[in-house]
Scaffold this motif. Structure first.
Motif, PDB file in Angstrom:
ATOM      1  N   ASN A   1      -7.713   2.712   2.567  1.00 46.59           N
ATOM      2  CA  ASN A   1      -8.608   3.751   3.080  1.00 46.59           C
ATOM      3  C   ASN A   1      -9.193   4.538   1.920  1.00 46.59           C
ATOM      4  OD1 ASN A   1      -8.143   3.292   5.865  1.00 46.59           O
ATOM      5  ND2 ASN A   1      -6.319   4.586   5.847  1.00 46.59           N
TER       6      ASN A   1
ATOM      7  N   ALA B   1     -10.641   2.283  -1.510  1.00 50.80           N
ATOM      8  CA  ALA B   1     -10.160   1.174  -0.676  1.00 50.80           C
ATOM      9  C   ALA B   1     -10.625  -0.147  -1.272  1.00 50.80           C
ATOM     10  CB  ALA B   1     -10.673   1.311   0.754  1.00 50.80           C
TER      11      ALA B   1
ATOM     12  N   CYS C   1       0.848  -1.191   0.000  1.00 52.90           N
ATOM     13  CA  CYS C   1       0.000   0.000   0.000  1.00 52.90           C
ATOM     14  C   CYS C   1       0.884   1.242   0.000  1.00 52.90           C
ATOM     15  CB  CYS C   1      -0.893  -0.021   1.239  1.00 52.90           C
ATOM     16  SG  CYS C   1      -1.964   1.416   1.388  1.00 52.90           S
TER      17      CYS C   1
ATOM     18  N   GLU D   1      -5.274   0.194  -2.187  1.00 56.94           N
ATOM     19  CA  GLU D   1      -5.557   1.234  -1.209  1.00 56.94           C
ATOM     20  C   GLU D   1      -6.371   0.584  -0.095  1.00 56.94           C
ATOM     21  OE1 GLU D   1      -7.194   4.843  -2.790  1.00 56.94           O
ATOM     22  OE2 GLU D   1      -5.619   5.000  -4.313  1.00 56.94           O
TER      23      GLU D   1
ATOM     24  N   TYR E   1     -10.431  -4.738   2.328  1.00 56.11           N
ATOM     25  CA  TYR E   1     -10.064  -3.895   3.470  1.00 56.11           C
ATOM     26  C   TYR E   1     -11.275  -3.177   4.062  1.00 56.11           C
ATOM     27  CZ  TYR E   1      -5.273  -4.834   4.359  1.00 56.11           C
ATOM     28  OH  TYR E   1      -4.126  -5.466   4.777  1.00 56.11           O
TER      29      TYR E   1
END
Length: 164
Positions: A98, A102, A63, A96, A106
């Protein structure tokens, strides 16, 4: 939806379903090559080598959202991890963790195990999620948590699958 429904791209560009890890204990980590926590690769690899035969799989997701600490291509990341840390656990395409982009995995992990003060956001690289053999997200660890510190939580989950 459960953990096993998600598809992810390997670092080599192959799409797989997490269902291929059904029955394993997973430690899912967002990783980076230029982070102060990057030396945790050593501990993660040691943990993996100690317990992979008992059913542990570590999944590393590069990331670049935190301080631009993972700027390389997948090929560069794979080369760095292999040559510098002898990483043998599975690595995946850069994602990603966040924001609006995202990865759905996640988004799911963060909803299952919130962070400090109930926050869902990943605070930095090397945040870790421990998943039992049934796909339940049982614990979230801060980036500062060393791989060695996770072992006491990991051992009972691995023992739960022995003889089964």
């Amino acid at each position: 939806m459960n953990l096993y429904d998600f598809e992810v791209d390997t670092i080599d560009g192959e799409t797989i379903r997490l269902d291929s890890y059904r029955g394993k204990v997973l430690l899912i980590v967002n990783v980076a090559s230029r982070c102060g926590f990057t030396p945790q690769y050593d501990g993660l690899e040691a943990l993996y080598r100690r317990h992979r035969d008992a059913g542990l799989v570590i999944l590393g997701f590069p990331c670049n959202q935190f301080g631009g600490q993972e700027p390389g291509s997948e090929a560069e990341i794979r080369q760095f991890c292999a040559s510098r840390y002898e990483v043998s656990f599975p690595l995946f395409a850069k994602i990603e963790v966040n924001g609006d982009h995202a990865h759905p995995l996640y988004a799911y992990l963060k909803s299952m195990q919130k962070g400090l003060l109930g926050s869902e956001a990943i605070k930095w690289n090397f945040t870790k999620f421990l998943v039992d053999r049934n796909g339940e997200v049982v614990r979230r660890y801060a980036p500062t948590a060393s791989p060695e510190s996770i072992e006491p939580d990991l051992l009972p989950l691995l023992a739960a699958g022995k003889g089964g």
